[in-house]
Design a protein around this motif. Structure first.
Motif, PDB file in Angstrom:
ATOM      1  N   ASP A 148       0.841  -1.196   0.000  1.00 53.25           N
ATOM      2  CA  ASP A 148       0.000   0.000   0.000  1.00 53.25           C
ATOM      3  C   ASP A 148       0.880   1.252   0.000  1.00 53.25           C
ATOM      4  OD1 ASP A 148      -1.907   1.971   0.317  1.00 53.25           O
ATOM      5  OD2 ASP A 148      -2.512   1.339   2.333  1.00 53.25           O
ATOM      6  N   GLU A 150       0.094   4.231   0.152  1.00 53.03           N
ATOM      7  CA  GLU A 150      -0.406   5.256   1.063  1.00 53.03           C
ATOM      8  C   GLU A 150      -0.145   4.897   2.520  1.00 53.03           C
ATOM      9  OE1 GLU A 150      -1.611   8.125  -0.182  1.00 53.03           O
ATOM     10  OE2 GLU A 150      -1.151   7.268  -2.142  1.00 53.03           O
ATOM     11  N   HIS A 151       0.426   3.728   2.762  1.00 50.85           N
ATOM     12  CA  HIS A 151       0.688   3.273   4.129  1.00 50.85           C
ATOM     13  C   HIS A 151       1.645   4.241   4.821  1.00 50.85           C
ATOM     14  CE1 HIS A 151       1.345   0.488   7.443  1.00 50.85           C
ATOM     15  NE2 HIS A 151       2.651   0.670   7.288  1.00 50.85           N
ATOM     16  N   ARG A 152       1.259   4.677   6.009  1.00 48.42           N
ATOM     17  CA  ARG A 152       2.106   5.586   6.779  1.00 48.42           C
ATOM     18  C   ARG A 152       3.088   4.750   7.591  1.00 48.42           C
ATOM     19  NH1 ARG A 152       1.785  11.087   6.182  1.00 48.42           N
ATOM     20  NH2 ARG A 152       2.508  11.134   8.296  1.00 48.42           N
ATOM     21  N   GLN A 153       4.362   4.989   7.375  1.00 47.87           N
ATOM     22  CA  GLN A 153       5.401   4.275   8.116  1.00 47.87           C
ATOM     23  C   GLN A 153       5.622   4.946   9.465  1.00 47.87           C
ATOM     24  OE1 GLN A 153       6.889   1.466   7.425  1.00 47.87           O
ATOM     25  NE2 GLN A 153       5.897   1.232   5.448  1.00 47.87           N
ATOM     26  N   ARG A 155       7.333   6.851  12.371  1.00 47.28           N
ATOM     27  CA  ARG A 155       8.422   7.826  12.408  1.00 47.28           C
ATOM     28  C   ARG A 155       9.456   7.346  13.398  1.00 47.28           C
ATOM     29  NH1 ARG A 155       6.769  13.819  11.474  1.00 47.28           N
ATOM     30  NH2 ARG A 155       8.960  13.868  11.918  1.00 47.28           N
TER      31      ARG A 155
END
Length: 165
Positions: A148, A150-153, A155
């Motif tokens: 994906d 758009e997947h937010r990794q 921080r």
């Protein structure tokens, strides 16, 4: 010369060969993965084959195109004989794994780590299989077709002594 190496491989390990082709002088063999290390050792030490160099190792994700979903691709080169051979091992979806060939070619170390990091293919027996291009907390494997974008990794905080930009 590559055709002769391919023929020797097929003669010696016929039960491990799924299929071969040699289009445009590009010899390729698709193998079962169970005896991969033994096959690679033969290809390196056999005087006719003499594939001293693993020039590349990569993977391909065929999601929704064909089954099995993954291929691990090995490009071999013989410095002494000046010929090439491509090996492929097909892997099913789920927990794809293949034996590590680091015991045959030390250059496989970083290449296997890269394939693990980007595709999630496990190289069994690899002594240090950890991420190499992404950071340790990275979730997923970014070259998989179902990754994906758009997947937010997560921080990660700056390391001590590192400036935050």
């Amino acid at each position: 010369m590559s055709a002769e190496a391919l023929e020797r491989l097929v003669d010696r390990f016929s039960s491990e060969v799924v299929r071969t082709h040699a289009e445009h002088g590009d010899e390729t063999v698709v193998l079962r993965g169970e005896r991969l290390v033994e096959i690679c050792s033969f290809l390196r030490t056999d005087l006719v084959c003499a594939f001293e160099m693993l020039s590349d190792l990569t993977a391909v994700d065929y999601l929704n195109v064909k089954s099995p979903r993954f291929e691990v691709v090995y490009h071999l080169y013989s410095l002494s004989r000046n010929h090439r051979l491509r090996l492929k091992v097909e892997l099913e979806d789920g927990e794809p794994a293949v034996p590590s060939v680091m015991s045959v070619w030390k250059s496989a170390n970083w290449m296997e780590r890269e394939a693990w990091d980007l595709y999630g293919i496990r190289f069994e027996g690899h002594p240090d299989l950890r991420r190499i291009l992404t950071y340790d907390e990275f979730q997923g494997h970014p070259l998989r077709k179902d990754y994906d974008m758009e997947h937010r990794q997560p921080r990660i905080p700056p390391r001590e002594g590192q400036r935050h930009l």
